[in-house]
Design a protein around this motif. Structure first.
Motif, short mmCIF file in Angstrom:
data_model
loop_
_atom_site.label_atom_id
_atom_site.label_comp_id
_atom_site.label_asym_id
_atom_site.label_seq_id
_atom_site.Cartn_x
_atom_site.Cartn_y
_atom_site.Cartn_z
N VAL A 136 0.97 -1.28 -0.07
CA VAL A 136 0.13 -0.07 -0.03
C VAL A 136 0.86 1.32 -0.12
O VAL A 136 1.95 1.24 0.61
N LYS A 137 0.63 2.18 -0.79
CA LYS A 137 1.28 3.59 -1.06
C LYS A 137 0.42 4.46 -0.98
O LYS A 137 -0.56 4.51 -1.99
N ALA A 156 -6.94 4.09 -0.01
CA ALA A 156 -5.60 3.39 -0.32
C ALA A 156 -5.85 1.76 0.28
O ALA A 156 -5.27 1.09 -0.13
N THR A 157 -6.60 1.89 1.41
CA THR A 157 -6.87 0.53 2.08
C THR A 157 -8.09 -0.16 1.78
O THR A 157 -8.62 -1.18 2.42
N SER A 208 4.65 4.41 2.55
CA SER A 208 4.42 2.92 2.09
C SER A 208 4.35 1.95 3.27
O SER A 208 5.06 2.04 4.20
N LYS A 212 -0.74 -6.06 3.26
CA LYS A 212 -1.84 -5.57 2.57
C LYS A 212 -2.97 -4.90 2.96
O LYS A 212 -3.56 -3.92 2.28
N ASN A 213 -2.86 -5.05 4.36
CA ASN A 213 -4.16 -4.13 4.98
C ASN A 213 -3.76 -3.50 6.25
O ASN A 213 -3.81 -3.92 7.40
#
Length: 374
Positions: A136-137, A156-157, A208, A212-213
């Motif tokens: 995730v960025k 983003a999430t 960054s 993933k979560n």
């Protein structure tokens, strides 16, 4: 030899012996002091070097891109790492590399963290190993308000924006963060007049995350760490100017919101400080819009009547808290205003900021450049 002469000689011998004892004591004391100094300096040096080899912050979640150009010397690599806040001391890095006879550093762009110690950093630079691509960025631009940041985090999430916004304003969540960052998040953010406690505290940067979560807490942690890291560079200056973190970020946010690409932030800062010194209300439009919770191109006279402690047309002094996040340039402008006699400024349609010393001058410029704004 007479008895008197013998007594004189004996007396002189005794005095010489006493003097010799005193000299020996002095020499012994000086020697002990020198030995202690050597031990202290040596021990202090050892502890400093040991500390410099360790991570700056073992718990840091910040990852920073660091470019190592082809042909970089060990000295320049160390300076680059220190400038990016990855290591404590470039000289210690240099001596460590020479002592360990390390070589073969590879050029490239690395993602490094203050949580890494020097041996790990050296290993990465030798193997050309970079961190895994972030899962995730997200980029938080300058001048964003908490609601907008929550929207960026949610996107983003893949979370619900309302859920993210609710958590970052949750009282127990905020208090847990205050415990974690006591020098950054003080009781000033709990002032009942403050709209959102974390407003202005989430630093604008690219973040960054390698899972993933990432949780809301992990994302907020990274942003607060960055804010704390940036403000640490200005701690002495803030103390000299008697500016708390909260007041500094509040002033910086006003400058950020009023600035344009062509704006001189330090001159804008001078206007605000000049008005504060003279007891004049700041009368800055972004605070009115913040009070209304709106984004508008124009501010009308009716907007200035909004009943809010953030309305700097009605209330003197700074608003209760920041109205947006601020970047480094605005923070520096809040600490180092230009020395001017300006009390007014306005932004022309072309983005140029026009400064005036008197209300009469300001109104003339306003008539020239802006029509029907209010």
């Amino acid at each position: 030899m007479t008895t008197d002469k013998k007594d004189i000689i004996r007396h002189k011998l005794l005095e010489s012996q006493k003097e010799a004892k005193v000299v020996r004591k002095i020499v012994t004391i000086i020697s002990l002091i020198l030995v202690l100094l050597i031990i202290i300096v040596g021990g202090g040096g050892y502890l400093y070097i040991k500390s410099a080899l360790n991570p700056i912050d073992p718990n840091s979640k910040i990852h920073t891109k660091v470019a190592i150009p082809i042909g970089s010397s060990v000295t320049s690599i160390g300076e680059t790492l220190e400038d990016h806040g990855i290591i404590k001391n470039a000289r210690v890095f240099k001596y460590y590399v020479k002592f360990k006879n390390e070589a073969g550093f590879m050029a490239g762009e690395y993602e490094l963290s203050p949580s890494m110690d020097i041996p790990e950093i050296v290993s990465r630079l030798k193997t050309g190993k970079v961190l895994a691509q972030p899962a995730v960025k997200m980029t938080i631009p300058e001048g964003k308000q908490l609601k907008e940041i929550a929207a960026i985090m949610a996107k983003a999430t893949k979370q619900k924006e309302a859920d993210v916004f609710k958590q970052i304003n949750d009282a127990s969540f905020v208090k847990s963060l205050m415990t974690k960052y006591p020098n950054l998040l003080t009781n000033e953010i709990l002032n009942t007049a403050v709209k959102y406690p974390l407003e202005g505290y989430l630093y604008p940067a690219t973040y960054s995350f390698y899972k993933k979560n990432p949780t809301v807490e992990e994302m907020v942690d990274a942003m607060l760490e960055k804010t704390q890291s940036v403000l640490a560079n200005y701690s002495e200056e803030s103390k000299e100017k008697k500016l708390t973190v909260h007041r500094l970020l509040t002033m910086a946010s006003l400058i950020e919101e009023e600035a344009t690409k062509k704006a001189d932030r330090k001159a804008i800062s001078s206007v605000f400080y000049n008005r504060l010194k003279k007891g004049m209300p700041l009368q800055t439009d972004p605070t009115v819009l913040y009070a209304q919770g709106k984004h508008k191109q124009r501010v009308y006279y009716k907007d200035l009547e909004v009943n809010s402690p953030y309305n700097t047309y009605k209330h003197q002094g700074l608003p209760p808290g920041p109205i947006a996040n601020a970047g480094k340039i605005s923070i520096e402008a809040a600490l180092e205003p230009e020395n001017t006699n300006y009390y007014y400024f306005l932004a022309a349609p072309d983005g140029k900021i026009i400064f005036s010393k008197t209300l009469e001058e300001h109104n003339i410029e306003k008539a020239k450049h802006i029509s029907n704004k209010k």
